[in-house]
Design a protein around this motif. Structure first.
Motif, PDB file in Angstrom:
ATOM      1  N   GLY A  15       0.827  -1.219  -0.159  1.00  0.00           N
ATOM      2  CA  GLY A  15      -0.192  -0.031   0.162  1.00  0.00           C
ATOM      3  C   GLY A  15       1.110   1.138   0.096  1.00  0.00           C
ATOM      4  O   GLY A  15       0.611   2.226  -0.927  1.00  0.00           O
ATOM      5  N   MET A  16       1.901   1.304   0.957  1.00  0.00           N
ATOM      6  CA  MET A  16       2.691   2.457   0.731  1.00  0.00           C
ATOM      7  C   MET A  16       3.502   2.626  -0.288  1.00  0.00           C
ATOM      8  O   MET A  16       3.732   3.738  -0.882  1.00  0.00           O
ATOM      9  N   GLY A  18       0.560  -7.181  -3.162  1.00  0.00           N
ATOM     10  CA  GLY A  18       1.208  -7.619  -1.830  1.00  0.00           C
ATOM     11  C   GLY A  18       0.374  -9.033  -1.547  1.00  0.00           C
ATOM     12  O   GLY A  18       0.020  -9.674  -2.429  1.00  0.00           O
ATOM     13  N   ASP A  19       0.211  -9.271  -0.230  1.00  0.00           N
ATOM     14  CA  ASP A  19      -0.274 -10.522   0.200  1.00  0.00           C
ATOM     15  C   ASP A  19      -1.569 -10.640   0.030  1.00  0.00           C
ATOM     16  O   ASP A  19      -2.192 -11.812   0.034  1.00  0.00           O
ATOM     17  N   SER A  57       6.211  -4.581  -1.823  1.00  0.00           N
ATOM     18  CA  SER A  57       6.689  -3.392  -2.219  1.00  0.00           C
ATOM     19  C   SER A  57       6.967  -3.265  -3.872  1.00  0.00           C
ATOM     20  O   SER A  57       6.462  -2.398  -4.340  1.00  0.00           O
ATOM     21  N   TYR A  58       7.481  -4.300  -4.406  1.00  0.00           N
ATOM     22  CA  TYR A  58       7.760  -4.290  -5.994  1.00  0.00           C
ATOM     23  C   TYR A  58       6.256  -4.386  -6.592  1.00  0.00           C
ATOM     24  O   TYR A  58       5.903  -3.507  -7.472  1.00  0.00           O
ATOM     25  N   GLU A  59       5.326  -5.117  -5.935  1.00  0.00           N
ATOM     26  CA  GLU A  59       3.933  -5.028  -6.715  1.00  0.00           C
ATOM     27  C   GLU A  59       3.421  -4.043  -6.441  1.00  0.00           C
ATOM     28  O   GLU A  59       2.356  -3.446  -7.215  1.00  0.00           O
ATOM     29  N   GLY A  60       3.409  -3.423  -5.195  1.00  0.00           N
ATOM     30  CA  GLY A  60       2.523  -2.069  -4.973  1.00  0.00           C
ATOM     31  C   GLY A  60       3.250  -1.132  -5.858  1.00  0.00           C
ATOM     32  O   GLY A  60       2.501  -0.182  -6.307  1.00  0.00           O
ATOM     33  N   ALA A  62       3.070  -2.360 -16.941  1.00  0.00           N
ATOM     34  CA  ALA A  62       4.188  -3.190 -16.411  1.00  0.00           C
ATOM     35  C   ALA A  62       3.452  -4.609 -16.013  1.00  0.00           C
ATOM     36  O   ALA A  62       2.506  -4.595 -15.499  1.00  0.00           O
ATOM     37  N   LYS A  63       4.428  -5.476 -16.181  1.00  0.00           N
ATOM     38  CA  LYS A  63       4.004  -6.854 -15.749  1.00  0.00           C
ATOM     39  C   LYS A  63       5.192  -7.467 -14.707  1.00  0.00           C
ATOM     40  O   LYS A  63       6.277  -7.209 -14.788  1.00  0.00           O
ATOM     41  N   PRO A  64       4.693  -7.946 -13.613  1.00  0.00           N
ATOM     42  CA  PRO A  64       5.642  -8.227 -12.639  1.00  0.00           C
ATOM     43  C   PRO A  64       6.564  -9.534 -12.975  1.00  0.00           C
ATOM     44  O   PRO A  64       5.916 -10.401 -13.636  1.00  0.00           O
TER      45      PRO A  64
END
Length: 449
Positions: A16-17, A303-304, A317-320, A333-335
């Motif tokens: 979220g942050m 995140g989770d 953090s990466y996904e956020g 962007a794709k993770p």
């Protein structure tokens, strides 16, 4: 009353942050909603406080091996209540710090439980909040099992505030939580049993690496049973009785504490996803390759709260960040999870990055597999290491590293060298011909590839 923002973020943990930061840095208005402590699981109930306990266990491990270095030690005891008080100093004040960070940047913080009342609207404590885009980053919660008396189990949250050390602890489930806390508790003086329904503990990790850890964990005195069926948990005065089937035998185990080691699942069920037109299957929100809801283009998940990716704080953090960029900047962007390392903080730790043997062959590779028991290597013997294992997978056609799986021998640090090699395309030859500071664990890497 209705409050509108460019971005509405549900959750103030790592994911979220990160999403909120992207929006704020691009001049967008941001509202964050938090139903619990501001700052999320990792900082308050997970990685950070847990590592304080692990560090204490690591110190006890070093002392236990002092005799190998010709050092005499007397009786050593861990003051558990004092350790918990120290661990809490890493948590106290953290929510206020996160809150101040949010408010000082001009973002809005709302406390309470969010419930969707429309595709781009939620209700919190009777107030309505709408946004052009929404990021669900509500994290995860402990999973539950359909076992009679499950209500008697405690979670890892409870272990982090446990004021008195129990004599006998039973973990139901043999995942990361069970193994990590088992290594702490056994060294603190408790007796520990792990009950796992699957044929193996840590079933998603490389089996040879895990077997190395399991053998050592058992040598510490931890009892590990796999392929078991837990039937019930009953209270007996101030203790508990765990009825379980081990093999063909029904066994009653006594415990002062029964811990939920069954893992975690996305904490999204209370959001009323259906009202937000967010497609989900049993709490698993369905997203496309860009982390966007397949049914509501306004909503992203990170995140989770996302059921399909590793539950790791750096991943959150990466996904956020990606979710924020896709939502606010219109990015696509794709993770990419292929070079994300992970570690299990037992003492010593195990760590992995990339593919294991099964995944490598499924992906069409015929990998060169290099396995080494490093315990007789000079570097390991210098520190009297009891666990020192490495398995490295290499593509014979390109020389690229496909995966690495380490136990002990600085695994949680050395794994990043393999990660860097995979991320930048360094080959096994590149790693083997580098010059390293010597003698170090990292300098052994040239012989592992």
């Amino acid at each position: 009353m209705t409050h509108h923002s460019d971005l509405l973020v549900l959750g103030t943990g790592n994911a979220g942050m990160a999403a909120a930061g992207v929006a704020h840095n691009n001049g967008k208005s941001v509202t964050l909603v938090e139903s619990r402590d501001v700052g999320g699981t990792c900082a308050i109930r997970g990685c950070v406080p847990k590592k304080v306990l692990v560090a204490a266990a690591a110190s006890l491990d070093v002392i236990a091996r002092a005799g190998e270095h010709a050092i005499s030690t007397g009786e050593v005891q861990l003051d558990w209540p004092a350790l918990i008080r120290r661990e809490r100093t890493f948590v106290d004040g953290v929510p206020d710090m996160f809150k101040a960070s949010i408010l000082n940047r001009g973002m809005t913080l709302v406390t309470g439980k969010a419930v969707f009342i429309g595709p781009n609207a939620v209700e919190v404590e009777g107030e309505t909040y709408t946004a052009d885009k929404i990021v669900i980053a509500t994290g995860s919660k402990p999973a539950t099992l359909p076992i009679k008396g499950w209500v008697h189990t405690v979670t890892s949250d409870d272990l982090l505030t446990l004021e008195a050390l129990p004599d006998e602890v039973v973990f139901i489930g043999g995942g990361v939580i069970a193994l990590e806390f088992a290594h702490v508790l056994i060294r603190a003086g408790a007796r520990v049993t792990i009950l796992e329904a699957a044929p193996r503990v840590l079933p998603r990790l490389d089996p040879d690496m895990v077997d190395t850890l399991v053998d050592y964990t058992r040598s510490l005195g931890v009892t590990i049973h796999t392929g078991v069926t837990v039937q019930s948990i009953d209270r007996d005065d101030d203790a508990f009785v765990v009825e379980t089937v081990i093999g063909d035998e029904t066994v009653s185990l006594n415990a002062d504490l029964v811990v939920n080691g069954a893992g975690r699942r996305p904490a999204v069920e209370a959001l009323d996803l259906e009202a937000g037109d967010i497609k989900a299957d049993r709490g698993r929100i369905e997203v496309d390759a860009h982390l966007r809801s397949v049914s509501n283009e306004c909503v992203y998940v990170a995140g989770d709260a996302l059921a399909t990716s590793p539950q790791l704080s750096p991943v959150a953090s990466y996904e956020g960040r990606l979710a924020g960029e896709n939502a606010i900047l219109g990015a696509d962007a794709k993770p990419d999870y292929s070079t994300i390392p992970s570690a299990v903080y037992t003492v010593p730790a195990i760590a992995s990055v990339g593919l294991d043997e099964v995944a490598a062959r499924a992906a069409g590779y015929d990998p060169v597999i290099k396995v080494n028991d490093l315990r007789e290597w000079r570097s390991a013997k210098t520190y009297a290491e009891a666990v020192a294992f490495a398995k490295v997978l290499i593509d014979p056609k390109t020389g690229l590293i496909l995966g690495a799986h380490l136990a002990g021998h600085g695994a949680e640090e050395v794994i990043h060298l393999f990660t860097l090699a995979m991320k930048t395309g360094l080959t096994a030859t590149d790693l083997a011909t580098m010059t390293y500071a010597y003698p170090t664990f990292s300098s052994d890497l040239k012989f592992l590839v």
